[in-house]
Write an enzyme that holds these catalytic residues in place. Sequence first.
Site, PDB file in Angstrom:
ATOM      1  N   ASP A 272      -3.450  -6.523  22.008  1.00 46.85           N
ATOM      2  CA  ASP A 272      -2.231  -7.314  22.254  1.00 46.85           C
ATOM      3  C   ASP A 272      -1.589  -7.948  21.011  1.00 46.85           C
ATOM      4  O   ASP A 272      -1.123  -9.084  21.076  1.00 46.85           O
ATOM      5  CB  ASP A 272      -2.523  -8.402  23.297  1.00 46.85           C
ATOM      6  CG  ASP A 272      -3.487  -9.464  22.776  1.00 46.85           C
ATOM      7  OD1 ASP A 272      -3.959  -9.352  21.629  1.00 46.85           O
ATOM      8  OD2 ASP A 272      -3.758 -10.431  23.521  1.00 46.85           O
TER       9      ASP A 272
ATOM     10  N   LEU B  46      -5.519  -0.109  23.316  1.00 50.16           N
ATOM     11  CA  LEU B  46      -4.336  -0.960  23.127  1.00 50.16           C
ATOM     12  C   LEU B  46      -4.744  -2.432  22.993  1.00 50.16           C
ATOM     13  O   LEU B  46      -5.435  -2.973  23.843  1.00 50.16           O
ATOM     14  CB  LEU B  46      -3.379  -0.780  24.309  1.00 50.16           C
ATOM     15  CG  LEU B  46      -2.054  -1.527  24.204  1.00 50.16           C
ATOM     16  CD1 LEU B  46      -1.247  -1.066  22.990  1.00 50.16           C
ATOM     17  CD2 LEU B  46      -1.234  -1.342  25.477  1.00 50.16           C
TER      18      LEU B  46
ATOM     19  N   HIS C  31      -4.923  -2.191   7.402  1.00 47.04           N
ATOM     20  CA  HIS C  31      -3.457  -2.266   7.374  1.00 47.04           C
ATOM     21  C   HIS C  31      -2.804  -0.977   7.896  1.00 47.04           C
ATOM     22  O   HIS C  31      -3.373   0.115   7.780  1.00 47.04           O
ATOM     23  CB  HIS C  31      -2.971  -2.531   5.937  1.00 47.04           C
ATOM     24  CG  HIS C  31      -3.327  -1.433   4.995  1.00 47.04           C
ATOM     25  ND1 HIS C  31      -4.535  -1.375   4.340  1.00 47.04           N
ATOM     26  CD2 HIS C  31      -2.659  -0.315   4.615  1.00 47.04           C
ATOM     27  CE1 HIS C  31      -4.572  -0.289   3.591  1.00 47.04           C
ATOM     28  NE2 HIS C  31      -3.450   0.378   3.743  1.00 47.04           N
TER      29      HIS C  31
ATOM     30  N   MET D 298       0.809  -1.223   0.000  1.00 49.63           N
ATOM     31  CA  MET D 298       0.000   0.000   0.000  1.00 49.63           C
ATOM     32  C   MET D 298       0.843   1.275   0.000  1.00 49.63           C
ATOM     33  O   MET D 298       0.297   2.371  -0.032  1.00 49.63           O
ATOM     34  CB  MET D 298      -0.970  -0.008   1.188  1.00 49.63           C
ATOM     35  CG  MET D 298      -1.950  -1.150   1.121  1.00 49.63           C
ATOM     36  SD  MET D 298      -2.960  -1.057  -0.384  1.00 49.63           S
ATOM     37  CE  MET D 298      -3.509  -2.745  -0.529  1.00 49.63           C
TER      38      MET D 298
ATOM     39  N   TYR E 146       2.104   8.248  13.160  1.00 47.44           N
ATOM     40  CA  TYR E 146       0.961   7.319  13.223  1.00 47.44           C
ATOM     41  C   TYR E 146      -0.322   8.059  13.562  1.00 47.44           C
ATOM     42  O   TYR E 146      -1.351   7.903  12.901  1.00 47.44           O
ATOM     43  CB  TYR E 146       1.266   6.236  14.259  1.00 47.44           C
ATOM     44  CG  TYR E 146       0.121   5.304  14.572  1.00 47.44           C
ATOM     45  CD1 TYR E 146      -0.192   4.241  13.728  1.00 47.44           C
ATOM     46  CD2 TYR E 146      -0.654   5.457  15.729  1.00 47.44           C
ATOM     47  CE1 TYR E 146      -1.232   3.366  14.026  1.00 47.44           C
ATOM     48  CE2 TYR E 146      -1.695   4.595  16.026  1.00 47.44           C
ATOM     49  CZ  TYR E 146      -1.974   3.547  15.182  1.00 47.44           C
ATOM     50  OH  TYR E 146      -3.009   2.687  15.476  1.00 47.44           O
TER      51      TYR E 146
HETATM   52  P1  NDP Z   1      -0.084  -5.377  12.693  1.00 44.88           P
HETATM   53  O1  NDP Z   1       1.205  -4.629  12.657  1.00 44.88           O
HETATM   54  O2  NDP Z   1      -0.161  -6.636  13.472  1.00 44.88           O
HETATM   55  O3  NDP Z   1      -0.532  -5.720  11.205  1.00 44.88           O
HETATM   56  C1  NDP Z   1      -0.348  -4.801  10.183  1.00 44.88           C
HETATM   57  C2  NDP Z   1      -0.780  -5.441   8.895  1.00 44.88           C
HETATM   58  O4  NDP Z   1      -0.560  -4.522   7.818  1.00 44.88           O
HETATM   59  C3  NDP Z   1      -0.013  -6.705   8.570  1.00 44.88           C
HETATM   60  O5  NDP Z   1      -0.873  -7.646   7.979  1.00 44.88           O
HETATM   61  C4  NDP Z   1       1.026  -6.229   7.566  1.00 44.88           C
HETATM   62  O6  NDP Z   1       1.370  -7.324   6.738  1.00 44.88           O
HETATM   63  C5  NDP Z   1       0.239  -5.149   6.821  1.00 44.88           C
HETATM   64  N1  NDP Z   1       1.097  -4.158   6.186  1.00 44.88           N
HETATM   65  C6  NDP Z   1       2.172  -3.520   6.713  1.00 44.88           C
HETATM   66  N2  NDP Z   1       2.715  -2.690   5.817  1.00 44.88           N
HETATM   67  C7  NDP Z   1       1.973  -2.813   4.687  1.00 44.88           C
HETATM   68  C8  NDP Z   1       2.062  -2.239   3.391  1.00 44.88           C
HETATM   69  N3  NDP Z   1       3.024  -1.357   3.060  1.00 44.88           N
HETATM   70  N4  NDP Z   1       1.147  -2.606   2.460  1.00 44.88           N
HETATM   71  C9  NDP Z   1       0.186  -3.505   2.765  1.00 44.88           C
HETATM   72  N5  NDP Z   1       0.050  -4.077   3.964  1.00 44.88           N
HETATM   73  C10 NDP Z   1       0.935  -3.746   4.919  1.00 44.88           C
HETATM   74  O7  NDP Z   1      -1.187  -4.321  13.157  1.00 44.88           O
HETATM   75  P2  NDP Z   1      -2.362  -4.480  14.246  1.00 44.88           P
HETATM   76  O8  NDP Z   1      -3.091  -5.728  13.986  1.00 44.88           O
HETATM   77  O9  NDP Z   1      -1.800  -4.204  15.587  1.00 44.88           O
HETATM   78  O10 NDP Z   1      -3.289  -3.234  13.862  1.00 44.88           O
HETATM   79  C11 NDP Z   1      -4.358  -3.388  12.945  1.00 44.88           C
HETATM   80  C12 NDP Z   1      -5.172  -2.114  12.948  1.00 44.88           C
HETATM   81  O11 NDP Z   1      -5.634  -1.836  14.262  1.00 44.88           O
HETATM   82  C13 NDP Z   1      -4.382  -0.881  12.489  1.00 44.88           C
HETATM   83  O12 NDP Z   1      -5.200  -0.056  11.694  1.00 44.88           O
HETATM   84  C14 NDP Z   1      -4.045  -0.198  13.801  1.00 44.88           C
HETATM   85  O13 NDP Z   1      -3.855   1.179  13.646  1.00 44.88           O
HETATM   86  C15 NDP Z   1      -5.296  -0.514  14.605  1.00 44.88           C
HETATM   87  N6  NDP Z   1      -5.062  -0.392  16.028  1.00 44.88           N
HETATM   88  C16 NDP Z   1      -4.228  -1.285  16.658  1.00 44.88           C
HETATM   89  C17 NDP Z   1      -3.970  -1.144  18.000  1.00 44.88           C
HETATM   90  C18 NDP Z   1      -3.077  -2.088  18.740  1.00 44.88           C
HETATM   91  O14 NDP Z   1      -2.798  -1.808  19.924  1.00 44.88           O
HETATM   92  N7  NDP Z   1      -2.640  -3.194  18.136  1.00 44.88           N
HETATM   93  C19 NDP Z   1      -4.558  -0.046  18.795  1.00 44.88           C
HETATM   94  C20 NDP Z   1      -5.422   0.816  18.026  1.00 44.88           C
HETATM   95  C21 NDP Z   1      -5.647   0.639  16.692  1.00 44.88           C
HETATM   96  P3  NDP Z   1       2.683  -7.439   5.821  1.00 44.88           P
HETATM   97  O15 NDP Z   1       3.847  -7.143   6.711  1.00 44.88           O
HETATM   98  O16 NDP Z   1       2.623  -8.855   5.348  1.00 44.88           O
HETATM   99  O17 NDP Z   1       2.508  -6.448   4.727  1.00 44.88           O
END
Ligand code: NDP
Length: 282
Positions: free
Chosen positions: A213, A211, A114, A87, A177
Amino acid sequence: AKILALSVVTAIMAYSWRDTFVAESLRGAKVLVTGASTGIGEQMAYHYASFGAQIIITARRENVLKKVAEKCLELGAQKALYVPGDMSNTTDPEKVVKFAVEALGGLDYLVLNHIGPSPFAMWDGDVEHVRWLMQVNFLSYLQMTSSALPHLEKTGGSIVVVSSMLGKMCTPFVGPYTATKFSLSGFFGTLQHELAMQRKNVTVTICVLGLIDTQSAMDKIKGYTSMKAYPATDAALHIIKAGATRQRESFYPLYTYFGSLFRDWFPFLRDLFIQNSYNYEP
Ligand code: NDP
């Protein structure tokens, strides 16, 4: 006391949609989930699979996506395909939506989840990183929305945007972010108004998470804070239910609702609390 009681009643009302969720409504639903190789996106893929949906998952790592898609089929997905996409690349967002629409013969849910990696640190002045992250976390969401909207209009579908408390409240160490998450709130909040005013039968659900996990989040905050993290699988189910019941905005866990509600009441105390909840020595 009256205001507090009113807030509690409002919170209960905001959560009452849980009862209206019908799992059967997702059987055969055509769903595209982004960022589905790990974390919350992966968990969403598994829940949609258990509900019998037809899923397309995307992220960058093809080998990881393949394993997630296989597990989705084991869990009961009617269809589970993957399409690698980066992306940060300005052509992949449209390409991924096109793939999903062709493979599924339409689209009911576009689940935008993502995020690109970003350091958990005080801002070092790197504007290029912010520009890059805006493409990954924000502009690609708009590109996918633009490509998917005509198809979602045909099905009366939904866009689900996974956002954060950090799209509502400013905290240290997350400048780039948080900028992308505030941008999502602003843009998709406007889109909600415009779709409603144009009487288009497409809904936008903005999910505000605390947050969670996931491995990436836990690695980032390690040593900085001992704040409680909530389970990714519960967060994922919450997001899916919010989308399926066509909520405007949805909060998980509940403290994010109260945080959003009261964030501007006592700014001095809020900022004192935020700054003291991290381990940091200049
Ligand atoms: P992760 O870091 O676990 O997952 C991120 C995902 O995005 C992975 O599948 C990764 O896969 C993909 N990704 C990363 N870079 C790219 C790229 N350039 N193009 C396409 N895909 C990409 O994130 P979380 O599960 O923790 O978070 C998911 C959502 O929840 C996000 O929107 C986050 O902001 C939101 N959120 C999360 C919180 C938390 O505490 N975990 C708190 C609040 C919100 P790959 O590396 O294979 O590309």
